[in-house]
Scaffold this active site. Structure first.
Site, PDB file in Angstrom:
ATOM      1  N   GLY A  13      63.553  56.482  13.925  1.00 57.09           N
ATOM      2  CA  GLY A  13      64.098  57.708  14.666  1.00 57.09           C
ATOM      3  C   GLY A  13      65.145  58.092  14.162  1.00 57.09           C
ATOM      4  O   GLY A  13      66.224  58.621  15.008  1.00 57.09           O
ATOM      5  N   ALA A  14      65.563  58.200  12.677  1.00 51.57           N
ATOM      6  CA  ALA A  14      66.889  58.427  12.173  1.00 51.57           C
ATOM      7  C   ALA A  14      67.241  59.761  11.966  1.00 51.57           C
ATOM      8  O   ALA A  14      68.196  60.147  11.095  1.00 51.57           O
ATOM      9  CB  ALA A  14      67.250  57.359  11.161  1.00 51.57           C
ATOM     10  N   ARG A  16      67.872  62.169  13.592  1.00 52.07           N
ATOM     11  CA  ARG A  16      69.150  62.890  14.621  1.00 52.07           C
ATOM     12  C   ARG A  16      69.589  61.734  15.453  1.00 52.07           C
ATOM     13  O   ARG A  16      69.109  60.740  15.458  1.00 52.07           O
ATOM     14  CB  ARG A  16      68.417  64.054  15.484  1.00 52.07           C
ATOM     15  N   ASP A  63      54.839  57.242  11.989  1.00 54.38           N
ATOM     16  CA  ASP A  63      54.769  57.325  13.442  1.00 54.38           C
ATOM     17  C   ASP A  63      55.061  55.645  13.766  1.00 54.38           C
ATOM     18  O   ASP A  63      54.071  55.112  13.421  1.00 54.38           O
ATOM     19  CB  ASP A  63      53.706  57.690  14.013  1.00 54.38           C
ATOM     20  N   VAL A  64      55.987  55.112  14.361  1.00 53.30           N
ATOM     21  CA  VAL A  64      56.209  53.838  14.648  1.00 53.30           C
ATOM     22  C   VAL A  64      55.072  53.046  15.762  1.00 53.30           C
ATOM     23  O   VAL A  64      54.945  51.943  15.627  1.00 53.30           O
ATOM     24  CB  VAL A  64      57.737  53.443  15.282  1.00 53.30           C
ATOM     25  N   SER A 142      68.417  50.051  26.906  1.00 56.14           N
ATOM     26  CA  SER A 142      69.254  51.169  27.751  1.00 56.14           C
ATOM     27  C   SER A 142      69.608  50.871  29.094  1.00 56.14           C
ATOM     28  O   SER A 142      68.967  49.827  29.580  1.00 56.14           O
ATOM     29  CB  SER A 142      68.133  52.511  28.064  1.00 56.14           C
ATOM     30  N   TYR A 154      59.975  54.423  31.011  1.00 51.40           N
ATOM     31  CA  TYR A 154      61.046  54.161  30.104  1.00 51.40           C
ATOM     32  C   TYR A 154      61.952  52.911  30.551  1.00 51.40           C
ATOM     33  O   TYR A 154      62.243  52.060  29.696  1.00 51.40           O
ATOM     34  CB  TYR A 154      61.901  55.466  30.301  1.00 51.40           C
ATOM     35  N   ALA A 157      59.995  49.794  29.434  1.00 48.55           N
ATOM     36  CA  ALA A 157      59.916  49.661  28.285  1.00 48.55           C
ATOM     37  C   ALA A 157      61.263  48.962  27.855  1.00 48.55           C
ATOM     38  O   ALA A 157      61.284  48.122  26.944  1.00 48.55           O
ATOM     39  CB  ALA A 157      59.626  51.068  27.553  1.00 48.55           C
ATOM     40  N   LYS A 158      62.435  49.721  28.310  1.00 46.77           N
ATOM     41  CA  LYS A 158      63.623  49.073  28.022  1.00 46.77           C
ATOM     42  C   LYS A 158      63.963  47.676  28.292  1.00 46.77           C
ATOM     43  O   LYS A 158      64.652  47.167  27.696  1.00 46.77           O
ATOM     44  CB  LYS A 158      64.825  50.221  28.404  1.00 46.77           C
TER      45      LYS A 158
END
Ligand code: NAP
Length: 253
Positions: A13-14, A16, A63-64, A142, A154, A157-158
């Site tokens: 995801g690098a 941006r 796509d990871v 996060s 989210y 997952a985090k």
């Protein structure tokens, strides 16, 4: 500053945001960097910024959450740059909604990118790290791991990534591999700009409001996270593993 001369780093995801800043920081620390993102063309500006600063980088499209794509990407990195020693699992998406309105697709998408993605990338990378008897994995959690309205997918997952981090630290520590996580608070990126739009606010307004309730009275910049990732990849942090470091201006206090 980490001394990563002769090391190869993959940052997912690098294209941006936090990933781009982290890729540039690790390149400044001396690593050859694979700038991995969904669209390799979108990763080119990060690659150019690194090469113009005198570093080495390639753009890698994957796509990871796609097992074959991840395995091929790590093989390509090994062929073109060398065996990966540093993996930053940063790729992320949000699909926010209150539980009663959250679709199964939105649940699966978020789990797929954050958890399945970190699993697939770490599994593909560890074999190279075990061979080198050296490695650094940094997962991106996060403050939402602690709970956040509208983010059941989210935050799950985090929080999951924190357990994943601790378990990988136990399994991979004997091979000289440190596994840690960073847990950012509010960082000004396209992700938080999109959150502002969903809330019907201008991005600048949401940043101002968030800064007011943050003890350090500002929101974060991508470099704030990149700096801590660099530290976790450095010799100074060589006895730190299994930890989640909150980088949030004191927000969760
Ligand atoms: P961002 O600006 O939205 O960047 C995320 C990058 O990940 C984008 O380039 C995106 O590509 C890429 N990506 C998405 N899905 C992918 C996939 N399946 N495979 C490969 N790449 C993929 O986000 P950010 O704010 O920099 O966030 C980076 C990480 O920090 C994420 O894990 C996020 O959850 C976490 N985080 C951010 C904040 C914050 O306040 N910004 C706070 C806490 C945690 P596309 O553009 O093609 O989608």
């Amino acid at each position: 500053m980490a001394d990563l001369k002769g090391r190869v780093a993959v940052v997912t995801g690098a294209a941006r945001g936090i990933g781009a800043a982290t890729a540039q920081r690790l390149a400044a620390d001396g690593a050859a960097v694979a700038v991995l993102d969904l669209d390799p063309a979108a990763a080119e500006p990060t690659v150019s910024a690194i090469t113009q600063a005198g570093g080495k980088a390639i753009a890698v499209g994957a796509d990871v959450s796609d097992e074959d794509a991840v395995n091929s990407a790590l093989e390509r990195v090994a062929d073109e740059l060398g065996p990966v020693g540093v993996l930053i699992n940063n790729a992320g998406v949000t699909r926010d909604n209150l539980l009663f309105k959250m679709s199964t697709q939105d649940w699966d998408t978020v789990m797929g990118v954050h958890l399945r993605g970190a699993f697939l990338c770490s599994r593909a990378a560890q074999k190279y790290m075990v061979e080198q008897k050296w490695g650094k994995i940094v997962n991106t959690s996060s403050v939402s791991a602690l709970g956040n309205r509208g983010q059941a997918n989210y935050s799950a997952a985090k929080a999951g990534l924190q357990g994943f981090t601790r378990t990988l630290a136990i399994e991979l520590g004997p091979f000289g591999i440190n596994v840690n996580a960073v847990a950012p608070g509010f960082i000004a990126t396209e992700m938080t700009d999109a959150t502002a739009k969903r809330l019907g606010l201008e991005p600048e307004k949401l940043r101002e409001e968030t800064a007011k309730v943050t003890p350090l009275r500002r929101v974060g910049a991508p470099q704030d996270i990149a700096n801590v990732v660099s530290f976790l990849c450095s010799e100074d942090a060589s006895f730190v593993t299994g930890q989640t470091i909150y980088v949030d201006g004191g927000r969760k206090l």
